[in-house]
Design a protein around this motif. Structure first.
Motif, mmCIF file in Angstrom:
data_model
loop_
_atom_site.group_PDB
_atom_site.id
_atom_site.type_symbol
_atom_site.label_atom_id
_atom_site.label_comp_id
_atom_site.label_asym_id
_atom_site.label_seq_id
_atom_site.Cartn_x
_atom_site.Cartn_y
_atom_site.Cartn_z
ATOM 1 N N THR A 150 15.016 -15.930 -29.438
ATOM 2 C CA THR A 150 15.139 -16.245 -30.508
ATOM 3 C C THR A 150 15.920 -17.642 -30.494
ATOM 4 N N ILE A 151 17.093 -16.881 -30.420
ATOM 5 C CA ILE A 151 17.908 -18.349 -30.380
ATOM 6 C C ILE A 151 18.029 -19.501 -29.978
ATOM 7 N N VAL A 152 17.397 -19.212 -28.774
ATOM 8 C CA VAL A 152 17.039 -20.337 -27.600
ATOM 9 C C VAL A 152 15.648 -22.335 -28.954
ATOM 10 N N TRP A 154 15.399 -21.580 -32.012
ATOM 11 C CA TRP A 154 15.557 -22.049 -33.100
ATOM 12 C C TRP A 154 16.139 -22.978 -32.671
ATOM 13 N N LEU A 155 17.524 -22.955 -31.950
ATOM 14 C CA LEU A 155 18.262 -24.462 -31.827
ATOM 15 C C LEU A 155 16.999 -25.459 -30.998
ATOM 16 N N LEU A 156 16.001 -24.839 -30.628
ATOM 17 C CA LEU A 156 14.862 -26.362 -30.120
ATOM 18 C C LEU A 156 14.234 -26.713 -30.974
ATOM 19 N N ALA A 158 15.406 -27.118 -34.339
ATOM 20 C CA ALA A 158 16.421 -27.701 -34.825
ATOM 21 C C ALA A 158 16.698 -29.261 -34.539
ATOM 22 N N SER A 159 17.019 -28.816 -32.849
ATOM 23 C CA SER A 159 16.963 -29.951 -32.738
ATOM 24 C C SER A 159 16.001 -31.792 -32.434
ATOM 25 N N TRP A 163 9.319 -29.760 -30.591
ATOM 26 C CA TRP A 163 9.008 -28.507 -30.242
ATOM 27 C C TRP A 163 8.321 -27.237 -31.140
ATOM 28 N N THR A 236 11.347 -17.376 -28.300
ATOM 29 C CA THR A 236 11.694 -18.876 -28.570
ATOM 30 C C THR A 236 10.244 -18.310 -29.918
ATOM 31 N N GLY A 239 11.902 -17.939 -33.070
ATOM 32 C CA GLY A 239 13.422 -18.465 -33.549
ATOM 33 C C GLY A 239 12.812 -19.635 -34.513
ATOM 34 N N TRP A 243 12.619 -20.404 -38.409
ATOM 35 C CA TRP A 243 13.448 -22.237 -38.069
ATOM 36 C C TRP A 243 13.307 -22.407 -39.347
#
Length: 358
Positions: A150-152, A154-156, A158-159, A163, A236, A239, A243
């Motif tokens: 889930t964190i991965v 979100w971060l993907l 977000a960057s 994605w 993922t 996440g 996001w």
């Protein structure tokens, strides 16, 4: 064999050559040993047959405690006698009868003793929960993988928002895309119970999660690595979705929307992933047992968990099909989702019941 027979054969032996007389004598000796073998054990065989027959006819009350206690020993004696009888000249009819008797006795001594109703009582009465608790370490690993996924996700996104399209299945591509306004996203969560788009999205979400649950278990035999990757890959998507709605200030609303069925559905995925990891871990670290024996033992525990996972997915489908249609506000959805989360956790880890794992 009558007492006169050996005497007659002995007289006849004098009319033949020494070698023929020796063969006749050997045949006499074998016949005598066979008769003696049968006579010495026939009483125990018939006693076993009487006990087995009464049990097969359901007349347990007519069996004494002494006979019930003697049943395992009588069965083992019959099996031993059968092994010896196959190496002797015991007549074919008696041999077939003894084979049939030992086969019937095996089902009484070692065969299943409960029907479907009894199995269901044991399963829901604590057997399922006991199997789940046996996977406690694997459940913690699976939970850590799902949180990491889930964190991965979100971060993907977000960057790089592109994605999002790589992570989300094609069947979920509708108004839920990066750049969508708050009003559009809010409209996907409320007031659309009778619209086709919501049904398609919900069905795609359920189908994806059900496939992940089954595959996470089935691929556990590859030392659990595919199961771990599936758990990460599937979450993922979660996440990325969180996001997207968080960007428009709808975090609580999307959590409520997902929780109606998600606490049950994600719990099922968690258990399925843990079941796959349990098998893989048993194969990678079998301990003193062989790899096959360790995998077989882990497979039996995991299979019972998976029976429950299928039932959980059915419950999730019913919640998704009915509860979501009836509840069109975030507090109500959170109550339903929270109740299901507490219910499953209590059932598995607090309430012990009286059932035993298969």
């Amino acid at each position: 064999m009558s007492e006169a027979a050996p005497t007659l054969l002995g007289r006849l032996g004098g009319w033949f050559s020494p070698s023929a007389s020796a063969e006749i004598a050997a045949a006499e000796s074998a016949a005598l040993r066979s008769d003696r073998f049968r006579l010495e054990r026939e009483g125990e065989w018939k006693r076993l047959e009487a006990i087995v027959g009464r049990i097969e006819r359901g007349r347990l009350r007519g069996i004494s405690d002494e006979d019930l206690l003697a049943l395992p020993a009588l069965y083992r004696t019959a099996v031993s006698s059968l092994a010896v009888a196959r190496e002797t000249s015991l007549d074919a009819e008696t041999l077939l009868w003894l084979e049939d008797l030992t086969r019937r006795a095996w089902f009484i001594v070692y065969g299943p003793r409960a029907g479907l109703g009894d199995w269901l009582v044991r399963f829901f009465g604590g057997g399922w929960g006991e199997s789940v608790r046996a996977l406690k370490q694997d459940i913690l690993i699976a939970l850590a993988l799902m949180v990491a996924g889930t964190i991965v996700g979100w971060l993907l996104v977000a960057s790089d928002p592109d994605w999002y399209f790589a992570l989300m299945p094609g069947g979920m591509a509708d108004a839920r895309v990066p750049g969508a306004s708050r009003a559009v996203l809010l409209g996907t969560l409320f007031g659309q119970q009778d619209q086709h788009g919501l049904a398609v999205f919900a069905a795609a979400l359920f189908s994806n999660n059900a496939q992940v649950a089954i595959l996470a278990f089935a691929l556990g035999f590859a030392f659990g690595l595919p199961s771990a990757l599936l758990l990460i890959q599937n979450t993922t998507m979660l996440g990325a979705l969180l996001w997207l709605y968080h960007g428009q200030g709808l975090t609580l609303e999307i959590i409520g929307w997902l929780s109606v069925h998600g606490t049950t559905e994600l719990y099922a995925i968690l258990l399925a992933g843990a079941a796959g990891l349990h098998i893989g871990r048993a194969m990678a670290f079998p301990g003193e047992a062989s790899v096959l024996d360790a995998a077989a033992a882990a497979g039996r525990r995991s299979a019972q968990v998976m029976v429950g996972v299928v039932l959980m997915l059915i419950v999730a489908g019913l919640l998704e099909g009915f509860a979501r249609q009836l509840i069109d506000n975030t507090p109500g959805r959170l109550v339903v989702g929270g109740f299901m989360l507490v219910f499953w956790t209590t059932y598995f880890f607090v309430w012990r019941g009286r059932g035993k794992a298969a």
